[in-house]
Write a protein that holds these residues in place. Structure first.
Motif, PDB file in Angstrom:
ATOM      1  N   GLY A 133       0.780  -1.219   0.000  1.00  0.00           N
ATOM      2  CA  GLY A 133       0.000   0.000   0.000  1.00  0.00           C
ATOM      3  C   GLY A 133       0.818   1.279   0.000  1.00  0.00           C
ATOM      4  N   GLN A 134       2.113   1.181   0.179  1.00  0.00           N
ATOM      5  CA  GLN A 134       2.960   2.370   0.233  1.00  0.00           C
ATOM      6  C   GLN A 134       3.389   2.779  -1.179  1.00  0.00           C
ATOM      7  OE1 GLN A 134       3.744   4.343   2.924  1.00  0.00           O
ATOM      8  NE2 GLN A 134       4.513   5.639   1.284  1.00  0.00           N
ATOM      9  N   ALA A 135       3.432   4.079  -1.412  1.00  0.00           N
ATOM     10  CA  ALA A 135       3.832   4.607  -2.718  1.00  0.00           C
ATOM     11  C   ALA A 135       5.246   5.156  -2.676  1.00  0.00           C
ATOM     12  CB  ALA A 135       2.869   5.712  -3.158  1.00  0.00           C
ATOM     13  N   VAL A 136       5.951   5.002  -3.772  1.00  0.00           N
ATOM     14  CA  VAL A 136       7.201   5.724  -3.994  1.00  0.00           C
ATOM     15  C   VAL A 136       6.811   7.114  -4.502  1.00  0.00           C
ATOM     16  CG1 VAL A 136       9.318   5.815  -5.365  1.00  0.00           C
ATOM     17  CG2 VAL A 136       8.460   3.622  -4.512  1.00  0.00           C
ATOM     18  N   PRO A 137       7.406   8.188  -3.982  1.00  0.00           N
ATOM     19  CA  PRO A 137       6.992   9.539  -4.402  1.00  0.00           C
ATOM     20  C   PRO A 137       6.971   9.703  -5.910  1.00  0.00           C
ATOM     21  CG  PRO A 137       8.502   9.685  -2.549  1.00  0.00           C
ATOM     22  CD  PRO A 137       8.473   8.239  -2.955  1.00  0.00           C
ATOM     23  N   ASP A 138       5.988  10.467  -6.371  1.00  0.00           N
ATOM     24  CA  ASP A 138       5.824  10.752  -7.788  1.00  0.00           C
ATOM     25  C   ASP A 138       7.128  11.288  -8.369  1.00  0.00           C
ATOM     26  OD1 ASP A 138       4.107  11.277 -10.192  1.00  0.00           O
ATOM     27  OD2 ASP A 138       4.760  13.319  -9.752  1.00  0.00           O
ATOM     28  N   HIS A 139       7.565  10.704  -9.487  1.00  0.00           N
ATOM     29  CA  HIS A 139       8.823  11.138 -10.075  1.00  0.00           C
ATOM     30  C   HIS A 139       8.859  10.853 -11.574  1.00  0.00           C
ATOM     31  CE1 HIS A 139       9.545   6.848  -9.171  1.00  0.00           C
ATOM     32  NE2 HIS A 139      10.361   6.868 -10.215  1.00  0.00           N
ATOM     33  N   SER A 140       9.748  11.573 -12.245  1.00  0.00           N
ATOM     34  CA  SER A 140      10.094  11.276 -13.632  1.00  0.00           C
ATOM     35  C   SER A 140      11.593  10.987 -13.669  1.00  0.00           C
ATOM     36  CB  SER A 140       9.703  12.445 -14.557  1.00  0.00           C
ATOM     37  OG  SER A 140      10.316  13.646 -14.122  1.00  0.00           O
ATOM     38  N   HIS A 141      12.194  11.018 -14.856  1.00  0.00           N
ATOM     39  CA  HIS A 141      13.550  10.487 -14.988  1.00  0.00           C
ATOM     40  C   HIS A 141      14.425  11.378 -15.859  1.00  0.00           C
ATOM     41  CE1 HIS A 141      10.545   7.316 -14.433  1.00  0.00           C
ATOM     42  NE2 HIS A 141      11.426   6.761 -13.629  1.00  0.00           N
ATOM     43  N   ASN A 142      15.694  11.460 -15.484  1.00  0.00           N
ATOM     44  CA  ASN A 142      16.689  12.142 -16.305  1.00  0.00           C
ATOM     45  C   ASN A 142      17.369  11.186 -17.269  1.00  0.00           C
ATOM     46  OD1 ASN A 142      16.695  14.928 -15.269  1.00  0.00           O
ATOM     47  ND2 ASN A 142      17.299  13.965 -13.340  1.00  0.00           N
ATOM     48  N   HIS A 175       5.615   8.768 -13.007  1.00  0.00           N
ATOM     49  CA  HIS A 175       4.758   7.763 -12.386  1.00  0.00           C
ATOM     50  C   HIS A 175       4.899   7.765 -10.868  1.00  0.00           C
ATOM     51  CE1 HIS A 175       8.065   4.379 -12.608  1.00  0.00           C
ATOM     52  NE2 HIS A 175       8.591   5.554 -12.376  1.00  0.00           N
ATOM     53  N   THR A 176       3.932   7.083 -10.243  1.00  0.00           N
ATOM     54  CA  THR A 176       3.909   6.921  -8.791  1.00  0.00           C
ATOM     55  C   THR A 176       3.708   5.437  -8.494  1.00  0.00           C
ATOM     56  OG1 THR A 176       2.853   9.094  -8.591  1.00  0.00           O
ATOM     57  CG2 THR A 176       2.855   7.699  -6.626  1.00  0.00           C
ATOM     58  N   PRO A 177       4.784   4.649  -8.426  1.00  0.00           N
ATOM     59  CA  PRO A 177       4.632   3.224  -8.129  1.00  0.00           C
ATOM     60  C   PRO A 177       4.077   3.004  -6.721  1.00  0.00           C
ATOM     61  CG  PRO A 177       6.799   3.710  -9.057  1.00  0.00           C
ATOM     62  CD  PRO A 177       6.182   5.020  -8.696  1.00  0.00           C
ATOM     63  N   VAL A 178       3.107   2.098  -6.613  1.00  0.00           N
ATOM     64  CA  VAL A 178       2.485   1.765  -5.331  1.00  0.00           C
ATOM     65  C   VAL A 178       2.562   0.258  -5.136  1.00  0.00           C
ATOM     66  CG1 VAL A 178       0.392   1.864  -3.931  1.00  0.00           C
ATOM     67  CG2 VAL A 178       0.887   3.710  -5.540  1.00  0.00           C
ATOM     68  N   ALA A 179       3.105  -0.181  -3.996  1.00  0.00           N
ATOM     69  CA  ALA A 179       3.163  -1.613  -3.705  1.00  0.00           C
ATOM     70  C   ALA A 179       1.759  -2.153  -3.506  1.00  0.00           C
ATOM     71  CB  ALA A 179       4.011  -1.861  -2.462  1.00  0.00           C
ATOM     72  N   ASP A 180       1.457  -3.284  -4.139  1.00  0.00           N
ATOM     73  CA  ASP A 180       0.129  -3.890  -4.022  1.00  0.00           C
ATOM     74  C   ASP A 180      -0.030  -4.563  -2.662  1.00  0.00           C
ATOM     75  OD1 ASP A 180      -0.514  -3.133  -6.652  1.00  0.00           O
ATOM     76  OD2 ASP A 180       0.428  -4.934  -7.470  1.00  0.00           O
ATOM     77  N   ASP A 181      -1.279  -4.945  -2.365  1.00  0.00           N
ATOM     78  CA  ASP A 181      -1.550  -5.679  -1.130  1.00  0.00           C
ATOM     79  C   ASP A 181      -0.843  -7.028  -1.170  1.00  0.00           C
ATOM     80  OD1 ASP A 181      -3.169  -3.632  -0.227  1.00  0.00           O
ATOM     81  OD2 ASP A 181      -5.014  -4.540  -0.996  1.00  0.00           O
ATOM     82  N   GLY A 182      -0.582  -7.567   0.017  1.00  0.00           N
ATOM     83  CA  GLY A 182       0.095  -8.858   0.116  1.00  0.00           C
ATOM     84  C   GLY A 182       1.479  -8.689   0.696  1.00  0.00           C
ATOM     85  N   ALA A 183       2.433  -9.427   0.145  1.00  0.00           N
ATOM     86  CA  ALA A 183       3.808  -9.367   0.640  1.00  0.00           C
ATOM     87  C   ALA A 183       4.430  -8.016   0.305  1.00  0.00           C
ATOM     88  CB  ALA A 183       4.639 -10.485   0.028  1.00  0.00           C
ATOM     89  N   PRO A 184       5.356  -7.538   1.132  1.00  0.00           N
ATOM     90  CA  PRO A 184       6.090  -6.318   0.773  1.00  0.00           C
ATOM     91  C   PRO A 184       6.729  -6.480  -0.603  1.00  0.00           C
ATOM     92  CG  PRO A 184       6.579  -6.953   3.034  1.00  0.00           C
ATOM     93  CD  PRO A 184       5.787  -8.086   2.440  1.00  0.00           C
ATOM     94  N   CYS A 185       6.769  -5.386  -1.345  1.00  0.00           N
ATOM     95  CA  CYS A 185       7.369  -5.416  -2.675  1.00  0.00           C
ATOM     96  C   CYS A 185       8.868  -5.172  -2.533  1.00  0.00           C
ATOM     97  CB  CYS A 185       6.736  -4.352  -3.568  1.00  0.00           C
ATOM     98  SG  CYS A 185       7.353  -4.382  -5.263  1.00  0.00           S
ATOM     99  N   ILE A 186       9.662  -6.121  -2.992  1.00  0.00           N
ATOM    100  CA  ILE A 186      11.109  -5.970  -3.009  1.00  0.00           C
ATOM    101  C   ILE A 186      11.552  -5.947  -4.464  1.00  0.00           C
ATOM    102  CG2 ILE A 186      13.332  -6.975  -2.382  1.00  0.00           C
ATOM    103  CD1 ILE A 186      12.034  -8.118   0.101  1.00  0.00           C
ATOM    104  N   CYS A 187      12.245  -4.874  -4.849  1.00  0.00           N
ATOM    105  CA  CYS A 187      12.641  -4.669  -6.235  1.00  0.00           C
ATOM    106  C   CYS A 187      14.139  -4.445  -6.337  1.00  0.00           C
ATOM    107  CB  CYS A 187      11.945  -3.433  -6.821  1.00  0.00           C
ATOM    108  SG  CYS A 187      10.146  -3.501  -6.839  1.00  0.00           S
ATOM    109  N   LEU A 188      14.662  -4.736  -7.508  1.00  0.00           N
ATOM    110  CA  LEU A 188      16.011  -4.344  -7.881  1.00  0.00           C
ATOM    111  C   LEU A 188      15.852  -3.179  -8.853  1.00  0.00           C
ATOM    112  CD1 LEU A 188      19.081  -5.139  -7.721  1.00  0.00           C
ATOM    113  CD2 LEU A 188      18.689  -6.394  -9.857  1.00  0.00           C
ATOM    114  N   ALA A 189      16.409  -2.020  -8.522  1.00  0.00           N
ATOM    115  CA  ALA A 189      16.230  -0.820  -9.339  1.00  0.00           C
ATOM    116  C   ALA A 189      17.583  -0.291  -9.793  1.00  0.00           C
ATOM    117  CB  ALA A 189      15.487   0.258  -8.557  1.00  0.00           C
ATOM    118  N   ALA A 190      17.709  -0.045 -11.095  1.00  0.00           N
ATOM    119  CA  ALA A 190      18.947   0.464 -11.671  1.00  0.00           C
ATOM    120  C   ALA A 190      18.665   1.753 -12.430  1.00  0.00           C
ATOM    121  CB  ALA A 190      19.569  -0.559 -12.612  1.00  0.00           C
TER     122      ALA A 190
END
Length: 211
Positions: A133-142, A175-190
């Motif tokens: 349910g937690q969101a990563v703050p709204d952002h774009s990319h360089n 975009h504003t990625p939001v973790a879905d319900d269930g297990a915590p979302c663990i990502c690899l981000a580059a």
């Protein structure tokens, strides 16, 4: 694990096969390939083509000094790097980047945590832990951002991404990625450039969090 729906683009697979991807992206692509049979087959095809091209390349003579240097390096003692196997949700390439250790999470606030695996002028690769349910703050990319889901899932303006899915975001996506319900979302981000946050607080904290 559900079926993987979001894959590595063919051009990026070709660049990976040729050894032309920055380290952060190479770790992420290798991790996806380790989870995805479809991309593993496609990568094998690119490697076969590269081998055929190499066989057809004309032989080029080298100087005797360069030849001596090459043979000297071949004769030098060699200590192989340890090979890290998959550990839980973390594929072998992630364990390689972790150097076999467990993640060392540092809080970013609101329950979100990260572990920076590497960072230099060419980009960074990190693990992100995002509570349901937690969101990563709204952002774009360089530049480019590659996000591979290792556990749970997240959703944003472009769709839903589950385990094994790879999202590729560029300067055209906000975009504003939001973790879905269930297990915590663990990502690899580059990334190969800093993100562009819309809100003031994330912008102020960005140098501290190196993201």
């Amino acid at each position: 694990m559900s079926a993987i729906s979001h894959h590595v683009p063919d051009a990026m697979l070709a660049a990976y096969a040729a050894g032309n991807l920055p380290h952060a992206f190479a770790v992420t692509v290798a991790s996806h390939v380790s989870l995805c049979g479809q991309c593993r087959v496609a990568l094998g095809a690119h490697q076969a083509v590269g081998g055929a091209v190499l066989e057809d390349t004309p032989v080029v003579a080298v100087s005797s000094s360069l030849k001596d240097d090459i043979f000297a390096q071949l004769d030098a003692p060699f200590t192989p790097e340890p090979v890290h196997e998959r550990n839980g949700i973390f594929p072998g390439p992630v364990m390689e980047a972790l150097k076999g250790r467990e993640p060392q999470w540092k809080t970013l606030g609101m329950g979100v945590r990260q572990d920076i695996l590497s960072a230099d002028t060419n980009g960074s690769v990190r693990l992100l832990y995002i509570p349901p349910g937690q969101a990563v703050p709204d952002h774009s990319h360089n530049g480019l951002e590659l996000t591979l889901v290792l556990q749970g899932s997240f959703s944003d303006e472009t769709g839903r991404f589950g385990v094994g899915d790879l999202e590729i975001a560029d300067e055209h996506l906000e975009h504003t990625p939001v973790a879905d319900d269930g297990a915590p979302c663990i990502c690899l981000a580059a990334t190969d450039a800093r993100l562009r946050f819309r809100a003031l607080v994330p912008r102020l904290l960005q140098p501290l969090f190196r993201i």
